[in-house]
Design a protein around this motif. Structure first.
Motif, mmCIF file in Angstrom:
data_model
loop_
_atom_site.group_PDB
_atom_site.id
_atom_site.type_symbol
_atom_site.label_atom_id
_atom_site.label_comp_id
_atom_site.label_asym_id
_atom_site.label_seq_id
_atom_site.Cartn_x
_atom_site.Cartn_y
_atom_site.Cartn_z
ATOM 1 N N TRP A 104 29.117 13.273 -16.300
ATOM 2 C CA TRP A 104 28.898 14.501 -17.062
ATOM 3 C C TRP A 104 28.110 14.194 -18.329
ATOM 4 O O TRP A 104 27.928 13.027 -18.691
ATOM 5 C CB TRP A 104 30.221 15.204 -17.379
ATOM 6 N N CYS A 105 27.650 15.258 -19.033
ATOM 7 C CA CYS A 105 26.732 15.072 -20.160
ATOM 8 C C CYS A 105 27.472 14.741 -21.462
ATOM 9 O O CYS A 105 28.699 14.854 -21.536
ATOM 10 C CB CYS A 105 25.877 16.329 -20.333
ATOM 11 N N GLU A 106 26.710 14.370 -22.464
ATOM 12 C CA GLU A 106 27.283 13.999 -23.766
ATOM 13 C C GLU A 106 28.054 15.152 -24.398
ATOM 14 O O GLU A 106 29.087 14.952 -25.021
ATOM 15 C CB GLU A 106 26.171 13.580 -24.739
ATOM 16 N N LYS A 107 27.503 16.373 -24.235
ATOM 17 C CA LYS A 107 28.144 17.539 -24.841
ATOM 18 C C LYS A 107 29.547 17.741 -24.256
ATOM 19 O O LYS A 107 30.506 17.996 -24.971
ATOM 20 C CB LYS A 107 27.290 18.790 -24.580
ATOM 21 N N CYS A 108 29.646 17.600 -22.926
ATOM 22 C CA CYS A 108 30.948 17.751 -22.259
ATOM 23 C C CYS A 108 31.883 16.612 -22.666
ATOM 24 O O CYS A 108 33.077 16.833 -22.878
ATOM 25 C CB CYS A 108 30.770 17.789 -20.748
ATOM 26 N N GLN A 109 31.315 15.409 -22.792
ATOM 27 C CA GLN A 109 32.129 14.263 -23.217
ATOM 28 C C GLN A 109 32.723 14.513 -24.607
ATOM 29 O O GLN A 109 33.908 14.284 -24.837
ATOM 30 C CB GLN A 109 31.263 12.987 -23.208
ATOM 31 N N ALA B 166 22.649 17.715 -11.833
ATOM 32 C CA ALA B 166 23.245 18.538 -12.887
ATOM 33 C C ALA B 166 24.568 17.939 -13.332
ATOM 34 O O ALA B 166 25.274 17.315 -12.538
ATOM 35 C CB ALA B 166 23.448 19.953 -12.371
ATOM 36 N N CYS B 167 24.884 18.151 -14.613
ATOM 37 C CA CYS B 167 26.175 17.713 -15.151
ATOM 38 C C CYS B 167 27.275 18.343 -14.292
ATOM 39 O O CYS B 167 27.235 19.533 -13.991
ATOM 40 C CB CYS B 167 26.313 18.159 -16.608
ATOM 41 N N ASN B 168 28.239 17.543 -13.893
ATOM 42 C CA ASN B 168 29.306 18.039 -13.028
ATOM 43 C C ASN B 168 30.210 19.055 -13.708
ATOM 44 O O ASN B 168 30.984 19.735 -13.042
ATOM 45 C CB ASN B 168 30.155 16.864 -12.534
ATOM 46 N N LEU B 169 30.125 19.134 -15.039
ATOM 47 C CA LEU B 169 31.037 20.036 -15.740
ATOM 48 C C LEU B 169 30.355 21.280 -16.306
ATOM 49 O O LEU B 169 30.973 22.317 -16.437
ATOM 50 C CB LEU B 169 31.778 19.275 -16.855
ATOM 51 N N CYS B 170 29.046 21.165 -16.694
ATOM 52 C CA CYS B 170 28.391 22.354 -17.274
ATOM 53 C C CYS B 170 27.072 22.694 -16.590
ATOM 54 O O CYS B 170 26.413 23.644 -16.992
ATOM 55 C CB CYS B 170 28.185 22.169 -18.779
ATOM 56 N N ARG B 171 26.663 21.897 -15.600
ATOM 57 C CA ARG B 171 25.443 22.127 -14.801
ATOM 58 C C ARG B 171 24.146 21.839 -15.548
ATOM 59 O O ARG B 171 23.063 22.141 -15.041
ATOM 60 C CB ARG B 171 25.385 23.553 -14.201
#
Ligand SMILES: [Zn+2]
Ligand SMILES: [Zn+2]
Length: 241
Positions: free
Chosen positions: A30-35, A14-19
């Motif tokens: 982390w994922c593109e959205k969080c980036q 899972a993305c470390n910031l939004c799961r």
């Protein structure tokens, strides 16, 4: 076959910031959205020319604190605001979940800020803000040192972790007023080999700049030992006015 190899090398997690589910590893924690959220968090706010704090009121080029009491460092900047959930979460995951690999991506992004800002240069050596012995024992690593090492790799500069040490154990700063923090931190740091500091342009690295008390005291200690200049890069920074 390719998928099996991918599953072994980079298992679905899972993305470390939004799961959000995906393949998350050292180069992509982390994922593109969080980036995107991290990269856009800073663009809408003006910053203090000196300390890099995000300003809620823009009155001139500096925050009120830098105007009243100019810091000794040349410049301080961060990747983004500490108020942003994703930036704050990244520090938590690195520090408290001890996912050291987070420091690779974080360090790379911090190095980018340094590369893009001419006021940081020249840089001779990189020094991380030391943490207390208690925290080091508990966590097993200094998060600022991990960030500094990655920044050093990108900038091709030497990281000297032992030149600045913490000589006073400072209890949690959280409950203290600004004045109490400064009092508490007075002479908390020491340069171990002043010869190696003298005349050097130093890049000081920390995970977060909130009140700035720790960073200012480290800067004062380094300048007193004969540093030519100190500039500061952190992952996140607070707001001022
Ligand atoms: Zn995410
Ligand atoms: Zn400022």
């Amino acid at each position: 076959m390719e998928n099996i190899l991918m599953d072994i090398l980079f298992p679905v997690s899972a993305c470390n910031l939004c799961r959000e589910k995906g393949r998350f590893h050292s180069r992509r924690p982390w994922c593109e959205k969080c980036q995107d959220e991290i990269l856009t968090a800073k663009t809408s706010m003006p910053v203090c020319e000196k300390c890099g704090k995000y300003l809620t009121v823009l009155d001139g080029t500096c925050c009120s604190e830098c105007r009243d009491n100019p810091p000794e460092f040349k410049i301080a900047r961060a990747v983004g605001p500490y108020e942003n959930d994703k930036l704050r979460k990244a520090i938590k995951v690195l520090k408290f979940l001890c996912r050291r690999y987070m420091s690779v991506k974080m360090g790379n992004m911090m190095a980018d800020v340094v590369i893009e800002e001419p006021a940081f240069w020249p840089i001779d050596i990189i020094i991380p803000v030391p943490i207390s012995k208690g925290n080091l024992k508990q966590r097993g690593f200094n998060q600022s040192e991990l960030l500094a090492k990655q920044i050093g790799k990108v900038l091709k500069k030497r990281v000297c972790s032992n030149l600045l040490s913490r000589v006073k154990e400072t209890p949690s700063q959280r409950e203290l007023t600004k004045e109490e923090r400064e009092e508490n931190l007075l002479c908390a740091f020491k340069v171990t080999e002043p010869d190696k500091i003298k005349g050097k342009n130093i890049l000081l690295v920390d995970d977060v700049y909130t009140t700035g008390s720790t960073i200012k005291e480290c800067t004062r200690t380094l300048m007193e030992a004969g540093a030519e200049s100190v500039s500061v890069i952190t992952w996140a920074i607070g707001t001022g006015y």
